[in-house]
Design an enzyme around this catalytic site. Structure first.
Site, PDB file in Angstrom:
ATOM      1  N   SER A 272      20.935  -8.988   3.322  1.00  0.00           N
ATOM      2  CA  SER A 272      20.626  -9.999   3.230  1.00  0.00           C
ATOM      3  C   SER A 272      19.319  -9.684   2.637  1.00  0.00           C
ATOM      4  O   SER A 272      18.523  -8.931   2.847  1.00  0.00           O
ATOM      5  CB  SER A 272      19.652 -11.139   3.637  1.00  0.00           C
ATOM      6  OG  SER A 272      18.684 -11.935   3.256  1.00  0.00           O
ATOM      7  N   GLY A 273      18.908  -9.683   0.981  1.00  0.00           N
ATOM      8  CA  GLY A 273      17.612  -8.774   0.030  1.00  0.00           C
ATOM      9  C   GLY A 273      16.350  -9.913   0.796  1.00  0.00           C
ATOM     10  O   GLY A 273      15.512  -9.034   0.910  1.00  0.00           O
TER      11      GLY A 273
END
Length: 342
Positions: free
Chosen positions: A90-91
């Site tokens: 996940s960024g």
């Protein structure tokens, strides 16, 4: 106060999206790799329910568990727990974790730049943090290999009709639609409709198109629907609006780093973006992530890119989540008014 469980959390957000970080009170789950540990967390669900369900959590919250790294070169590792999934990467959560590691003093900060190698469930990611006066001001994350999957696919969505969609992977799996063609201007007042419609499109894509990662056979579904705005050319680079519907039906408050990576992979596959370009995406609350393509590569024989995304994170508080032994909802609860009707 009495408690049979106490979990220590440093709360944070990245460009508006909550990504709390568990720093104590939880033993590392079993597993030989971080991915295996994340699969155990996903199957067991006890920790996920405790921190994500109400009354301690909510559909707006993501929670990350710090664990000892498995790779000898990694500085730290973490497992991502999103409302519905326990994903490879996940960024926004990687930015939250990096901010907590540095601003919280878990990893020594070096000014003006601190470099770290972090281990996500999906693999290693390089982090570069611009730091000043004891604060990690901007986090750059070199993401997992990202690739276009199936482009220009027809998709039947109940109540809507036939759409033309793209699918791709940017650390997580996406179905992408043209926001303007769907009648959206990507403004804050559209969030409810985007969330609900996106959940339907995501399910339809999993059922009708399917997904296969070339090196991770466990990941066979779509997690998100990206409503992408038109690409504009500015003096600073490419720019576009972005709204991502997250299962079971909420909109990412940030521009979504994995969505940015996935969109860059599609643009690169179509010859519309090169390593000389940058792409800034803008969320419904006006926050931004900026991405660039580090290099072209391949994964499992599939053409791919190595993307880098950047954004800002902030610590918002320190919490101790407890469980009174008489609490009748030890793993919390969900209602469809906020968690999305099925």
């Amino acid at each position: 106060m009495r408690s049979i469980k106490t979990i220590h959390v440093i709360s944070a957000h990245a460009e508006g999206e909550v990504g709390d970080v568990i720093v104590g009170g939880v033993r590392p789950p079993p597993g030989e790799t971080i991915w295996e540990q994340s699969r155990w967390i996903a199957r067991d669900n006890t920790l996920r329910n405790f921190v994500l369900n109400e009354p301690r959590g909510g559909v707006f919250r993501h929670v990350n568990l710090l664990v000892p790294p498995k790779h000898p070169d990694a500085d730290a590792a973490w497992i991502i727990m999103e409302p519905e999934d326990t994903p490879p990467m996940s960024g926004s959560n990687s930015i939250c974790v990096s901010t907590v590691l540095l601003d919280g003093g878990i990893i020594p900060m070096v000014e003006p730049v601190t470099e770290m190698l972090l281990e996500a469930p999906g693999g290693l990611v390089k982090v570069r943090a611009e730091c000043r006066n004891g604060k990690a001001e901007r986090i750059f994350v070199q993401n997992l290999p990202s690739f276009a999957y199936k482009l220009d696919q027809p998709l039947e969505v109940e109540g809507i009709g036939t759409l033309t969609v793209d699918t791709s992977f940017g650390g997580d799996s996406f179905v992408m639609v043209d926001a303007r063609a769907m009648g959206f201007n990507l403004t804050a007042d559209e969030a409810h409709d985007i969330a609900r419609l996106g959940a339907k499109i995501t399910k339809a894509a999993t059922d009708q198109i399917g997904f296969r990662h070339p090196t991770n056979p466990d990941w066979t579904h779509y997690s998100f629907c990206l409503f992408g705005g038109p690409i504009e050319k500015t003096p600073e680079g490419l720019r576009a609006g972005a709204a991502v519907s997250i299962q079971p039906g909420k909109v990412d408050r940030s521009p979504t780093g994995t969505a940015l990576s996935a969109r860059m992979a599609v643009l690169h596959a179509r010859g519309q973006m090169t390593t000389a370009d940058s792409l800034t995406t803008v969320s419904l609350i006006g926050s931004t992530f900026t991405g660039r393509i580090v290099e072209a590569t391949e994964i499992g024989g599939v053409p791919a890119i190595i993307p880098e995304i950047s954004g800002r994170g902030w610590i918002t508080g320190i919490h101790q989540h407890m469980l009174d032994p008489s609490d009748p909802w030890p793993e919390g609860y969900r209602l469809t008014d906020t968690w999305g009707a099925r």
